[in-house]
Design a protein around this motif. Structure first.
Motif, PDB file in Angstrom:
ATOM      1  N   GLY A   1       0.795  -1.215   0.000  1.00 49.78           N
ATOM      2  CA  GLY A   1       0.000   0.000   0.000  1.00 49.78           C
ATOM      3  C   GLY A   1       0.831   1.269   0.000  1.00 49.78           C
ATOM      4  O   GLY A   1       0.328   2.347  -0.293  1.00 49.78           O
ATOM      5  N   THR A   2       2.118   1.166   0.331  1.00 53.04           N
ATOM      6  CA  THR A   2       2.969   2.367   0.317  1.00 53.04           C
ATOM      7  C   THR A   2       3.918   2.362  -0.870  1.00 53.04           C
ATOM      8  O   THR A   2       4.290   3.407  -1.380  1.00 53.04           O
TER       9      THR A   2
ATOM     10  N   SER B   1       5.490   1.922  -4.653  1.00 52.12           N
ATOM     11  CA  SER B   1       5.039   2.179  -6.019  1.00 52.12           C
ATOM     12  C   SER B   1       5.095   0.897  -6.837  1.00 52.12           C
ATOM     13  O   SER B   1       5.733  -0.093  -6.437  1.00 52.12           O
ATOM     14  N   ALA B   2       4.462   0.929  -8.002  1.00 47.45           N
ATOM     15  CA  ALA B   2       4.468  -0.227  -8.905  1.00 47.45           C
ATOM     16  C   ALA B   2       5.904  -0.600  -9.262  1.00 47.45           C
ATOM     17  O   ALA B   2       6.258  -1.776  -9.333  1.00 47.45           O
ATOM     18  N   GLU B   3       6.739   0.424  -9.480  1.00 49.07           N
ATOM     19  CA  GLU B   3       8.117   0.147  -9.875  1.00 49.07           C
ATOM     20  C   GLU B   3       8.893  -0.542  -8.753  1.00 49.07           C
ATOM     21  O   GLU B   3       9.678  -1.457  -8.995  1.00 49.07           O
ATOM     22  N   GLU B   4       8.651  -0.109  -7.514  1.00 45.36           N
ATOM     23  CA  GLU B   4       9.325  -0.764  -6.383  1.00 45.36           C
ATOM     24  C   GLU B   4       8.838  -2.210  -6.226  1.00 45.36           C
ATOM     25  O   GLU B   4       9.636  -3.127  -5.989  1.00 45.36           O
ATOM     26  N   VAL B   5       7.543  -2.400  -6.364  1.00 43.77           N
ATOM     27  CA  VAL B   5       6.976  -3.758  -6.246  1.00 43.77           C
ATOM     28  C   VAL B   5       7.553  -4.645  -7.345  1.00 43.77           C
ATOM     29  O   VAL B   5       7.914  -5.808  -7.115  1.00 43.77           O
ATOM     30  N   MET B   6       7.673  -4.069  -8.538  1.00 45.16           N
ATOM     31  CA  MET B   6       8.229  -4.813  -9.670  1.00 45.16           C
ATOM     32  C   MET B   6       9.661  -5.263  -9.356  1.00 45.16           C
ATOM     33  O   MET B   6      10.015  -6.430  -9.555  1.00 45.16           O
ATOM     34  N   SER B   7      10.479  -4.358  -8.869  1.00 42.02           N
ATOM     35  CA  SER B   7      11.884  -4.680  -8.578  1.00 42.02           C
ATOM     36  C   SER B   7      12.007  -5.722  -7.481  1.00 42.02           C
ATOM     37  O   SER B   7      12.822  -6.637  -7.565  1.00 42.02           O
ATOM     38  N   LEU B   8      11.191  -5.581  -6.441  1.00 40.99           N
ATOM     39  CA  LEU B   8      11.237  -6.549  -5.337  1.00 40.99           C
ATOM     40  C   LEU B   8      10.753  -7.918  -5.796  1.00 40.99           C
ATOM     41  O   LEU B   8      11.301  -8.950  -5.410  1.00 40.99           O
TER      42      LEU B   8
ATOM     43  N   ALA C   1      -8.836 -13.670 -18.258  1.00 43.33           N
ATOM     44  CA  ALA C   1      -7.673 -12.793 -18.334  1.00 43.33           C
ATOM     45  C   ALA C   1      -7.165 -12.404 -16.952  1.00 43.33           C
ATOM     46  O   ALA C   1      -5.962 -12.212 -16.749  1.00 43.33           O
ATOM     47  N   THR C   2      -8.078 -12.301 -16.004  1.00 43.77           N
ATOM     48  CA  THR C   2      -7.669 -11.848 -14.672  1.00 43.77           C
ATOM     49  C   THR C   2      -7.503 -13.004 -13.681  1.00 43.77           C
ATOM     50  O   THR C   2      -7.112 -12.779 -12.534  1.00 43.77           O
ATOM     51  N   ALA C   3      -7.777 -14.220 -14.121  1.00 39.26           N
ATOM     52  CA  ALA C   3      -7.805 -15.360 -13.194  1.00 39.26           C
ATOM     53  C   ALA C   3      -6.476 -15.574 -12.476  1.00 39.26           C
ATOM     54  O   ALA C   3      -6.455 -16.020 -11.326  1.00 39.26           O
ATOM     55  N   ALA C   4      -5.359 -15.264 -13.132  1.00 37.63           N
ATOM     56  CA  ALA C   4      -4.047 -15.532 -12.521  1.00 37.63           C
ATOM     57  C   ALA C   4      -3.402 -14.269 -11.968  1.00 37.63           C
ATOM     58  O   ALA C   4      -2.230 -14.273 -11.604  1.00 37.63           O
ATOM     59  N   ALA C   5      -4.174 -13.190 -11.893  1.00 39.90           N
ATOM     60  CA  ALA C   5      -3.592 -11.912 -11.443  1.00 39.90           C
ATOM     61  C   ALA C   5      -3.287 -11.949  -9.955  1.00 39.90           C
ATOM     62  O   ALA C   5      -4.014 -12.562  -9.176  1.00 39.90           O
ATOM     63  N   PRO C   6      -2.227 -11.255  -9.530  1.00 39.93           N
ATOM     64  CA  PRO C   6      -1.905 -11.200  -8.105  1.00 39.93           C
ATOM     65  C   PRO C   6      -2.988 -10.467  -7.307  1.00 39.93           C
ATOM     66  O   PRO C   6      -3.209 -10.780  -6.133  1.00 39.93           O
ATOM     67  N   ALA C   7      -3.658  -9.497  -7.926  1.00 38.90           N
ATOM     68  CA  ALA C   7      -4.733  -8.769  -7.232  1.00 38.90           C
ATOM     69  C   ALA C   7      -5.727  -8.270  -8.270  1.00 38.90           C
ATOM     70  O   ALA C   7      -5.347  -7.764  -9.324  1.00 38.90           O
TER      71      ALA C   7
ATOM     72  N   ARG D   1     -10.949  -5.992 -12.624  1.00 39.00           N
ATOM     73  CA  ARG D   1      -9.788  -5.356 -13.266  1.00 39.00           C
ATOM     74  C   ARG D   1      -8.520  -5.688 -12.492  1.00 39.00           C
ATOM     75  O   ARG D   1      -8.569  -6.037 -11.315  1.00 39.00           O
ATOM     76  N   PHE D   2      -7.365  -5.553 -13.158  1.00 37.25           N
ATOM     77  CA  PHE D   2      -6.087  -5.751 -12.476  1.00 37.25           C
ATOM     78  C   PHE D   2      -5.897  -4.614 -11.467  1.00 37.25           C
ATOM     79  O   PHE D   2      -5.965  -3.445 -11.839  1.00 37.25           O
ATOM     80  N   ARG D   3      -5.684  -4.958 -10.196  1.00 34.43           N
ATOM     81  CA  ARG D   3      -5.380  -3.919  -9.221  1.00 34.43           C
ATOM     82  C   ARG D   3      -3.863  -3.825  -9.110  1.00 34.43           C
ATOM     83  O   ARG D   3      -3.179  -4.819  -8.891  1.00 34.43           O
ATOM     84  N   VAL D   4      -3.307  -2.637  -9.310  1.00 38.75           N
ATOM     85  CA  VAL D   4      -1.855  -2.462  -9.295  1.00 38.75           C
ATOM     86  C   VAL D   4      -1.466  -1.437  -8.236  1.00 38.75           C
ATOM     87  O   VAL D   4      -2.290  -0.608  -7.832  1.00 38.75           O
ATOM     88  N   PRO D   5      -0.212  -1.490  -7.770  1.00 40.48           N
ATOM     89  CA  PRO D   5       0.257  -0.461  -6.827  1.00 40.48           C
ATOM     90  C   PRO D   5       0.254   0.903  -7.520  1.00 40.48           C
ATOM     91  O   PRO D   5       0.186   0.986  -8.748  1.00 40.48           O
ATOM     92  N   ARG D   6       0.386   1.968  -6.706  1.00 43.31           N
ATOM     93  CA  ARG D   6       0.374   3.306  -7.308  1.00 43.31           C
ATOM     94  C   ARG D   6       1.502   3.397  -8.332  1.00 43.31           C
ATOM     95  O   ARG D   6       2.576   2.817  -8.156  1.00 43.31           O
TER      96      ARG D   6
END
Lengths: 503, 99
Positions: free
Chosen positions: A343-344, A346-353, B77-83, B88-93
């Motif tokens: 939740g804190t 970014s997508a790029e950080e999550v990607m790298s980890l 398409a979303t069945a194997a998504a982490p979230a 829809r695909f939920r992604v980090p900011r």
């Protein structure tokens, strides 16, 4: 071990069609064998028991109803390398980043196998994303060589080769980017074929190096490999690099080779693939095999391919470059592992980890090497030069095939090495692919057929053919296989030691 | 040919979106340096006038008819998504804190 697991694929199909044995019995015998020995070999990452038995039952129903067989391999069990997608089972590519990933579609190779009535027993272990020559780079632990459990079964397709040598399956599918079908075949005493690039669909084959990757057949006999070749090959509109041409007549070529006459066939021995770095026993087995080809009537000619010396360095620039791009898709967003999404970050950080946690050391090395080779300032010196070498290698093949029908060499410079022996030295590991890489760079056909033992370990004879002339290699291999068995007192694979069986 | 320093490995890892530990930096710097030294042999053809080959099969663009064909539905398409959220695909900011 029951007799059923000792049979060739051709014999199994014939017995099933003649109702001498049911496909269900054959499949059950192989599932039992897997249960009894795979604790020691670890060829399989997933065993698909129920669907395998259901597929076998469907073949038996066809036979009972008098319907024509779906293919010459209907009812024959097969082990599928875990880099090809199959719905309803995980496809991991030997990586933690795809642990438990269930693909939403079948690879074209998988679809063709299922339509042919081939019984898919399960998915086989491999170096992560097919990067390696020993199967030690699997995130799920190494596979062991049935000839000596302390040794590697080759790689990346070590699960497929070991499954054959352990009599867990009579057929397997491998993929060959730099030798990942042929080198495992060589070190396990089995047959491995890399078809001409573009003749077996890459749709559903998780990409490592797209201009080099090619799926192909693995078996214990040349005929079985040819029968499987004809099932999986053919044009596929879903693969834009697929060649729209008839499948080379490889089964007919095996029948022709089985007459034992190679008169008029010109066989070129590659000058560059000998000398320092080639084990004495490997060189001796290779020389004896060439003599046997001569006795079968072939004309033996030494052929120099000077650019082959640069094939290994060119490959370890081209393949990592393509891999660094291909593996960018593992970004933790749409499928596969995701790490650190608190939740804190970014997508790029999550990607790298995620990529740090999900990829093993060899994959990371190759991604960084490819990133380096494609960097501004280095591109011309590394990737650009490697592409020029690729042209020179194709020219060497063209010149050689103007003089000879096929080229031969040892498949790999050594026999199976000990598990752990080369893991700390990437360059030593890479040299296992020295003789196999040129045919990936040029796209032509090449196969490995067992040619004897050195200190009790199998040696492979590599036979290279021009693009779309795959049948030439099959003909020579089939003739050689018969002569070898006659000279060495039966099939080489029968000398694999008995494995300890768990009941 | 330049050798690969520890800092350069850290830079490559950033470009490739790979978090690396201090220990990995040391390991990879040594190994990549050794590998690059070996593969640099291809540089001997750098000055020669040879056309590059990117692909062994001489294919150019491959086209198909522009007609609708079945694909994955949203669930597949979303069945194997982490979230997933609302199908829809939920992604980090995707923007940094400073944005």
């Amino acid at each position: 071990m029951t007799e059923l697991t000792r049979l060739t694929a051709a014999d199994i199909a014939a017995k099933v069609a003649a109702k001498e044995v049911s496909a269900v019995e054959v499949t059950q015998a192989h599932l039992d064998r897997i249960a009894a020995v795979d604790h020691a070999v670890h060829a399989f990452l997933h065993v698909d028991t129920e669907r395998a038995l259901a597929a076998a039952k469907a073949v038996d129903d066809d036979v009972a109803a008098g319907r024509p067989a779906a293919s010459p391999l209907a009812g024959v069990p097969l082990a599928l390398k875990d880099v090809l997608t199959m719905q309803g089972a995980p496809t991991t590519c030997g990586s933690k980043i795809l642990e438990n990933w269930q693909p939403p579609y079948d690879a074209t190779v998988t679809r063709r196998l299922l339509e042919a009535g081939v019984v898919i027993l399960g998915k086989t272990n491999m170096d992560e994303f097919a990067m390696g020559s020993s199967t030690e780079n699997s995130a799920y632990g190494p596979t062991r060589n049935p000839w000596d459990l302390d040794r590697i079964p080759g790689g990346s397709g070590g699960g497929s080769s070991a499954a054959l040598a352990a009599f867990e399956a009579p057929l397997a599918i491998g993929t060959d980017t730099g030798g990942s079908i042929r080198q495992p075949g060589a070190v396990t005493g089995t047959v491995g074929v890399k078809p001409t690039y573009g003749t077996v669909s890459r749709f559903g084959l998780v990409a490592f190096s797209s201009s080099l990757d090619q799926a192909g057949p693995c078996a214990r006999t040349v005929l079985d490999a040819a029968l499987l070749h004809e099932v999986i090959a053919g044009h596929d509109p879903l693969d834009s690099t697929s060649i729209d041409a008839p499948v080379p007549p490889v089964v007919a070529a095996v029948r022709e080779g089985a007459t034992g006459d190679l008169k008029g066939v010109r066989v070129g021995v590659v000058t560059e693939f000998a000398g320092d770095g080639y084990e004495t026993g490997v060189a001796a087995a290779f020389t004896a095999a060439v003599e046997q080809l001569r006795e079968l009537g072939a004309e033996i000619i030494e052929v120099s391919c000077p650019s082959f010396d640069l094939a290994l360095p060119a490959y370890y620039l081209i393949a990592p470059s393509e891999a660094s791009s291909n593996l960018a898709r593992f970004d933790a967003m749409r499928y596969g592992l995701r790490v650190g999404d608190d939740g804190t970050r970014s997508a790029e950080e999550v990607m790298s980890l995620t990529r740090a946690a999900g990829f093993g050391a060899e994959v990371k090395r190759r991604i960084m090497l490819g990133t380096y080779a494609l960097s501004a300032g280095y591109y011309d010196a590394y990737y650009g030069s490697a592409q020029k070498v690729r042209t020179l290698i194709m020219r060497d093949f063209d010149a050689a095939f103007a003089k000879v029908d096929v080229l031969v060499s040892p498949t790999t410079p050594t026999t199976a090495f000990k598990i752990g022996e080369r893991t700390a030295d990437p360059m030593a590991m890479y040299r296992a692919d020295l003789c196999t890489i040129p045919s990936n760079l040029a796209g032509n056909a090449a196969l490995s057929v067992p040619c004897g033992l050195s200190d009790g370990l199998p040696v492979g004879l590599q036979i290279m053919s021009p693009a779309l002339q795959d049948h030439r290699g099959y003909r020579v291999a089939a003739a050689y296989e018969l002569a070898r068995d006659a000279a060495q007192g039966g099939p080489l694979i029968n000398r694999v030691p008995e494995l300890e069986v768990v009941h | 040919m330049p050798s690969i320093s520890r800092d350069e490995v850290a830079h490559l890892a950033r470009l490739a979106r790979l978090a690396v530990t201090e220990a990995e930096l040391d390991l990879f710097a040594g190994q990549l340096d050794q590998i690059v030294a070996a593969v640099a042999q291809v540089g001997q053809v750098a000055d020669q006038d040879i056309p590059p080959t990117s692909h062994s099969v001489p294919l150019t663009n491959v086209f198909r008819a522009d007609v609708v064909r079945p694909g994955l539905n949203q669930q597949q398409a979303t069945a194997a998504a982490p979230a997933v959220e609302d199908g829809r695909f939920r992604v980090p900011r995707i923007l940094g804190e400073e944005a």
